[in-house]
Design a protein around this motif. Structure first.
Motif, PDB file in Angstrom:
ATOM      1  N   ALA A 251       0.837  -1.211   0.000  1.00 41.38           N
ATOM      2  CA  ALA A 251       0.000   0.000   0.000  1.00 41.38           C
ATOM      3  C   ALA A 251       0.866   1.252   0.000  1.00 41.38           C
ATOM      4  O   ALA A 251       0.562   2.229  -0.703  1.00 41.38           O
ATOM      5  N   ILE A 252       1.954   1.228   0.752  1.00 41.43           N
ATOM      6  CA  ILE A 252       2.877   2.372   0.779  1.00 41.43           C
ATOM      7  C   ILE A 252       3.489   2.566  -0.597  1.00 41.43           C
ATOM      8  O   ILE A 252       3.602   3.696  -1.089  1.00 41.43           O
ATOM      9  N   ASN A 253       3.868   1.459  -1.251  1.00 41.13           N
ATOM     10  CA  ASN A 253       4.447   1.550  -2.590  1.00 41.13           C
ATOM     11  C   ASN A 253       3.461   2.181  -3.569  1.00 41.13           C
ATOM     12  O   ASN A 253       3.837   3.046  -4.374  1.00 41.13           O
ATOM     13  N   GLU A 254       2.200   1.757  -3.514  1.00 39.45           N
ATOM     14  CA  GLU A 254       1.178   2.337  -4.395  1.00 39.45           C
ATOM     15  C   GLU A 254       1.025   3.836  -4.137  1.00 39.45           C
ATOM     16  O   GLU A 254       0.915   4.633  -5.071  1.00 39.45           O
ATOM     17  N   GLU A 255       1.019   4.209  -2.862  1.00 38.81           N
ATOM     18  CA  GLU A 255       0.872   5.620  -2.497  1.00 38.81           C
ATOM     19  C   GLU A 255       2.054   6.439  -3.020  1.00 38.81           C
ATOM     20  O   GLU A 255       1.883   7.526  -3.583  1.00 38.81           O
ATOM     21  N   ILE A 256       3.252   5.916  -2.848  1.00 35.50           N
ATOM     22  CA  ILE A 256       4.454   6.619  -3.315  1.00 35.50           C
ATOM     23  C   ILE A 256       4.438   6.747  -4.839  1.00 35.50           C
ATOM     24  O   ILE A 256       4.768   7.803  -5.383  1.00 35.50           O
ATOM     25  N   THR A 257       4.029   5.672  -5.531  1.00 37.17           N
ATOM     26  CA  THR A 257       3.944   5.716  -6.995  1.00 37.17           C
ATOM     27  C   THR A 257       2.962   6.792  -7.438  1.00 37.17           C
ATOM     28  O   THR A 257       3.258   7.574  -8.362  1.00 37.17           O
ATOM     29  N   MET A 258       1.814   6.847  -6.767  1.00 43.05           N
ATOM     30  CA  MET A 258       0.814   7.862  -7.106  1.00 43.05           C
ATOM     31  C   MET A 258       1.372   9.271  -6.869  1.00 43.05           C
ATOM     32  O   MET A 258       1.227  10.166  -7.713  1.00 43.05           O
ATOM     33  N   HIS A 259       2.062   9.467  -5.761  1.00 42.80           N
ATOM     34  CA  HIS A 259       2.635  10.787  -5.462  1.00 42.80           C
ATOM     35  C   HIS A 259       3.727  11.147  -6.467  1.00 42.80           C
ATOM     36  O   HIS A 259       3.844  12.315  -6.858  1.00 42.80           O
ATOM     37  N   ASN A 260       4.513  10.169  -6.884  1.00 41.91           N
ATOM     38  CA  ASN A 260       5.539  10.434  -7.898  1.00 41.91           C
ATOM     39  C   ASN A 260       4.912  10.912  -9.201  1.00 41.91           C
ATOM     40  O   ASN A 260       5.406  11.843  -9.833  1.00 41.91           O
ATOM     41  N   HIS A 261       3.797  10.267  -9.612  1.00 39.55           N
ATOM     42  CA  HIS A 261       3.102  10.701 -10.835  1.00 39.55           C
ATOM     43  C   HIS A 261       2.566  12.120 -10.678  1.00 39.55           C
ATOM     44  O   HIS A 261       2.675  12.937 -11.606  1.00 39.55           O
ATOM     45  N   MET A 262       2.013  12.416  -9.510  1.00 41.38           N
ATOM     46  CA  MET A 262       1.491  13.766  -9.271  1.00 41.38           C
ATOM     47  C   MET A 262       2.632  14.792  -9.316  1.00 41.38           C
ATOM     48  O   MET A 262       2.476  15.888  -9.869  1.00 41.38           O
ATOM     49  N   LEU A 263       3.780  14.434  -8.719  1.00 40.61           N
ATOM     50  CA  LEU A 263       4.925  15.352  -8.742  1.00 40.61           C
ATOM     51  C   LEU A 263       5.452  15.561 -10.163  1.00 40.61           C
ATOM     52  O   LEU A 263       5.842  16.676 -10.528  1.00 40.61           O
ATOM     53  N   GLU A 264       5.463  14.474 -10.952  1.00 42.40           N
ATOM     54  CA  GLU A 264       5.889  14.608 -12.352  1.00 42.40           C
ATOM     55  C   GLU A 264       4.941  15.525 -13.122  1.00 42.40           C
ATOM     56  O   GLU A 264       5.382  16.358 -13.922  1.00 42.40           O
ATOM     57  N   ASP A 265       3.631  15.374 -12.898  1.00 44.89           N
ATOM     58  CA  ASP A 265       2.652  16.260 -13.543  1.00 44.89           C
ATOM     59  C   ASP A 265       2.860  17.707 -13.104  1.00 44.89           C
ATOM     60  O   ASP A 265       2.828  18.631 -13.939  1.00 44.89           O
ATOM     61  N   LEU A 266       3.096  17.904 -11.814  1.00 41.16           N
ATOM     62  CA  LEU A 266       3.332  19.248 -11.289  1.00 41.16           C
ATOM     63  C   LEU A 266       4.596  19.851 -11.899  1.00 41.16           C
ATOM     64  O   LEU A 266       4.623  21.026 -12.275  1.00 41.16           O
ATOM     65  N   GLU A 267       5.638  19.027 -12.027  1.00 34.79           N
ATOM     66  CA  GLU A 267       6.892  19.509 -12.627  1.00 34.79           C
ATOM     67  C   GLU A 267       6.655  19.962 -14.069  1.00 34.79           C
ATOM     68  O   GLU A 267       7.131  21.019 -14.487  1.00 34.79           O
ATOM     69  N   GLY A 268       5.880  19.153 -14.820  1.00 37.53           N
ATOM     70  CA  GLY A 268       5.565  19.529 -16.204  1.00 37.53           C
ATOM     71  C   GLY A 268       4.784  20.831 -16.258  1.00 37.53           C
ATOM     72  O   GLY A 268       5.074  21.710 -17.084  1.00 37.53           O
ATOM     73  N   ASP A 269       3.808  20.982 -15.364  1.00 31.38           N
ATOM     74  CA  ASP A 269       3.015  22.218 -15.321  1.00 31.38           C
ATOM     75  C   ASP A 269       3.894  23.416 -14.952  1.00 31.38           C
ATOM     76  O   ASP A 269       3.729  24.509 -15.508  1.00 31.38           O
ATOM     77  N   MET A 270       4.814  23.205 -14.010  1.00 29.74           N
ATOM     78  CA  MET A 270       5.710  24.299 -13.601  1.00 29.74           C
ATOM     79  C   MET A 270       6.633  24.709 -14.757  1.00 29.74           C
ATOM     80  O   MET A 270       6.891  25.905 -14.958  1.00 29.74           O
ATOM     81  N   GLU A 271       7.118  23.734 -15.514  1.00 32.95           N
ATOM     82  CA  GLU A 271       7.981  24.050 -16.656  1.00 32.95           C
ATOM     83  C   GLU A 271       7.213  24.852 -17.706  1.00 32.95           C
ATOM     84  O   GLU A 271       7.740  25.815 -18.271  1.00 32.95           O
ATOM     85  N   LYS A 272       5.955  24.461 -17.972  1.00 38.46           N
ATOM     86  CA  LYS A 272       5.117  25.205 -18.927  1.00 38.46           C
ATOM     87  C   LYS A 272       4.889  26.633 -18.433  1.00 38.46           C
ATOM     88  O   LYS A 272       4.998  27.593 -19.197  1.00 38.46           O
ATOM     89  N   SER A 273       4.558  26.767 -17.141  1.00 48.94           N
ATOM     90  CA  SER A 273       4.312  28.094 -16.577  1.00 48.94           C
ATOM     91  C   SER A 273       5.573  28.947 -16.625  1.00 48.94           C
ATOM     92  O   SER A 273       5.509  30.135 -16.956  1.00 48.94           O
ATOM     93  N   SER A 274       6.697  28.349 -16.306  1.00 44.58           N
ATOM     94  CA  SER A 274       7.958  29.085 -16.330  1.00 44.58           C
ATOM     95  C   SER A 274       8.279  29.555 -17.747  1.00 44.58           C
ATOM     96  O   SER A 274       8.709  30.705 -17.950  1.00 44.58           O
ATOM     97  N   SER A 275       8.043  28.678 -18.703  1.00 43.57           N
ATOM     98  CA  SER A 275       8.297  29.043 -20.104  1.00 43.57           C
ATOM     99  C   SER A 275       7.380  30.191 -20.536  1.00 43.57           C
ATOM    100  O   SER A 275       7.826  31.154 -21.184  1.00 43.57           O
ATOM    101  N   LYS A 276       6.111  30.127 -20.163  1.00 38.92           N
ATOM    102  CA  LYS A 276       5.168  31.193 -20.509  1.00 38.92           C
ATOM    103  C   LYS A 276       5.546  32.505 -19.822  1.00 38.92           C
ATOM    104  O   LYS A 276       5.443  33.577 -20.415  1.00 38.92           O
ATOM    105  N   MET A 277       5.982  32.393 -18.562  1.00 43.20           N
ATOM    106  CA  MET A 277       6.413  33.602 -17.843  1.00 43.20           C
ATOM    107  C   MET A 277       7.625  34.228 -18.549  1.00 43.20           C
ATOM    108  O   MET A 277       7.705  35.455 -18.688  1.00 43.20           O
ATOM    109  N   HIS A 278       8.554  33.378 -18.965  1.00 44.24           N
ATOM    110  CA  HIS A 278       9.747  33.894 -19.652  1.00 44.24           C
ATOM    111  C   HIS A 278       9.354  34.563 -20.969  1.00 44.24           C
ATOM    112  O   HIS A 278       9.851  35.652 -21.290  1.00 44.24           O
ATOM    113  N   GLN A 279       8.458  33.931 -21.732  1.00 44.50           N
ATOM    114  CA  GLN A 279       8.005  34.524 -22.987  1.00 44.50           C
ATOM    115  C   GLN A 279       7.299  35.856 -22.728  1.00 44.50           C
ATOM    116  O   GLN A 279       7.497  36.831 -23.468  1.00 44.50           O
ATOM    117  N   GLY A 280       6.469  35.906 -21.684  1.00 42.01           N
ATOM    118  CA  GLY A 280       5.777  37.151 -21.341  1.00 42.01           C
ATOM    119  C   GLY A 280       6.767  38.243 -20.956  1.00 42.01           C
ATOM    120  O   GLY A 280       6.602  39.409 -21.329  1.00 42.01           O
TER     121      GLY A 280
END
Length: 112
Positions: free
Chosen positions: A67-96
């Protein structure tokens, strides 16, 4: 004084092919030879019960760790999604910022 028929120091072979001397335990100290099999059977049953309990605890730990492994895997996916969103936002901020800098330099040229 030693009782007749009691085993004091039994000799047995270990799993490595060498003889070793068995030692008397408190539990078998006052047991007659003909009762040793019964005591050994009881000890083995107690050992089996303890091993069953240990096995249950190990299965429980396995379940929890899964169960801990499943939870950690889920959190890793969420962190990867957040990282992708942050990179997009950072790129848009730089372009702006680049656009704002360009507009600022164009406006200062017009005013001058």
């Amino acid at each position: 004084m030693m009782k007749e028929g009691r085993v004091n120091n039994a000799r047995s072979k270990s799993g490595y092919g060498t003889e070793r001397e068995g030692k008397e335990t408190e539990r078998t100290k006052e047991v007659a030879t003909h009762q040793l099999a019964s005591v050994q059977t009881q000890m083995l049953e107690e050992q089996d019960a303890e091993l069953d309990q240990l096995s249950k605890h190990i299965r429980n730990l396995k379940s929890i760790s899964g169960a801990i492994n499943e939870e950690i895997t889920m959190h890793n996916h969420m962190l990867e999604d957040l990282e992708g969103d942050m990179e997009k936002s950072s790129s848009k901020m730089h372009q702006g910022k680049v656009k704002l800098d360009n507009m600022e330099s164009e406006s200062s040229c017009i005013i001058s």
